[in-house]
Design an enzyme around this catalytic site. Sequence first.
Site, short mmCIF file in Angstrom:
data_model
loop_
_atom_site.label_atom_id
_atom_site.label_comp_id
_atom_site.label_asym_id
_atom_site.label_seq_id
_atom_site.Cartn_x
_atom_site.Cartn_y
_atom_site.Cartn_z
N ASP A 62 0.85 -1.18 0.00
CA ASP A 62 0.00 0.00 0.00
C ASP A 62 0.90 1.24 0.00
OD1 ASP A 62 -2.41 1.55 0.32
OD2 ASP A 62 -1.84 1.84 2.40
N THR A 95 -3.06 5.01 -4.10
CA THR A 95 -1.99 5.81 -3.48
C THR A 95 -0.65 5.58 -4.19
OG1 THR A 95 -1.79 4.05 -1.82
CG2 THR A 95 -3.00 6.01 -1.18
N THR A 96 -0.42 4.35 -4.67
CA THR A 96 0.82 4.07 -5.40
C THR A 96 0.77 4.76 -6.77
OG1 THR A 96 0.84 1.91 -4.32
CG2 THR A 96 2.39 2.22 -6.10
N ASP A 398 -9.01 -0.58 2.13
CA ASP A 398 -8.96 -0.08 0.75
C ASP A 398 -10.23 -0.47 -0.01
OD1 ASP A 398 -6.58 1.09 1.18
OD2 ASP A 398 -5.41 -0.09 -0.24
#
Length: 530
Positions: A62, A95-96, A398
């Site tokens: 994450d 987020t990545t 998530d």
Amino acid sequence: MAAPGAARKGETYKKNEKKCDVRLMNIEAAKAVADAIRTSLGPRGMDKMVAQADGEVIITNDGATILNKMKVEQPAAKMLVDLAKSQDVVAGDGTTSVTVLCGALLKKSLELLERGVHPTVISDAFGRAADKAVEILTESATPVSIEDRGQLIKAANTSLSSKIVGQNSGLLSPMAVDCLLKILDPERPDLLDLKDVKVVCKPGGTIDDSEMIEGLVLDHKAARAAGGPTRMEGAKVALIQFQVSPPKTDIENNVVISEYSQMDRILKEERNYILQMVKRIRASGANVLLIQKSILRDAVTDLALHYLAKAKIMVVKDVEREDIEFISKTLHCLPIAHVDHMRPEKLGHAALCEETDLGKGGKVVKITGIQQSGRTATVLLRGSNKLALAEADRSLHDALCVVRCLVQKGYLIAGGGSPEMELSYKLSLWAKTLLGMESYCVRGFAEALEIIPYTLAENAGLNPIEIVTELRNHHANGRRHFGINVRKGATSDMMEESVVQPLLVTTSAVSLATEAARLILKIDDIVPTR
């Protein structure tokens, strides 16, 4: 009229070595952070093991968690850490992607700077391109209804596919969807608070043993001292915030006892004090006590537990303060701050309250069959070890965020790198209609977006140049949902493969990444202060 590629006045600038060095240093630092987590993008992305100073270890892919735990000193690189946090707050997923995208935009802007384009021109062009990108995405999105459970599960599956628990998505995705539908207030769908979903992690068993509980799970044991009950049918639950123990003197004060009779009197008074409290609790009709953790004095003494056991009252002690609001909402009861306020209308009613043994994982208290239960959901997560459990918890969060995105903004788009590829193609066409340096900059923005499908292909062990060229061809021929099918190692229609994601995840990623890149781009000096 100026030719599309020609520079107009004020669009180029003369280099100043010092300012160039500061800008280069900032961009390189931010790129280094983006490259560090680039390998963890997509279903075939690798995980990172984060070893903290206190010896704790976290295994995750994450982006927000990795960046949050990284020790970043450079100010521009810290902006990328904040960028991942912002994406986590807005969408909860991607987020990545947002960090990798920001790195690619900075790399492109560096190329444009080396050609002599003015930073402000690049910044403004990127801003316009991002607005256009959001517009293109919104036009191509498919509306989805909250009632369409199948589509919501597909979106959750896509989110979980890149996690360690990807193979358990058949269990966790429906669980995430059911949790959110349970806490959703149809009259106010925008007020979805994920704090209303409580996840209790217990080691032991496998992730397949996880379940959603219709009721409440407390990560505590029932107090067994003096043979108190551990199962109660027709439970009347009192959530108390006062201590069932004799009062203490202040810290500075001492009571000096000089003879036995005085000692006996103190003990007798303590007994009477506790006995009166237990009688009042019993009189209110309560047969299950949830006692809040206390710091200043014992929440409940052995003598009190003895009397409560005699009164056939089940006791669960050391309930955390932050859980009080969730428990009172779930049980539809009020926290009681003083024994004088013990009244039947403040109690919660449930069909059964019992201690359940989870084998090696320890024990939990389950309260089921709650009357007038609030809009809350409880999940009991199991796993072979703490690391797997922690990652399963983050992955479930998530998935919950993805479903929340769809509830708040009910539009779906294809996944697998197809929206970025479509944006790249459409923005390249749009760039041809613009004049001057802006045209160059928008084309650079379009090329930077290809980093997502390129990285997905690279991480899956495919030939990235071949795959991206193939995708360009598909999108130029109007096949806008084509993306990378990592399992087959080829390109295919993502909508047919059920690889979908919420519109909000991609639009916020593009907007936030552009904003951060523009901010870093316009910095030309670092001023240290004492």
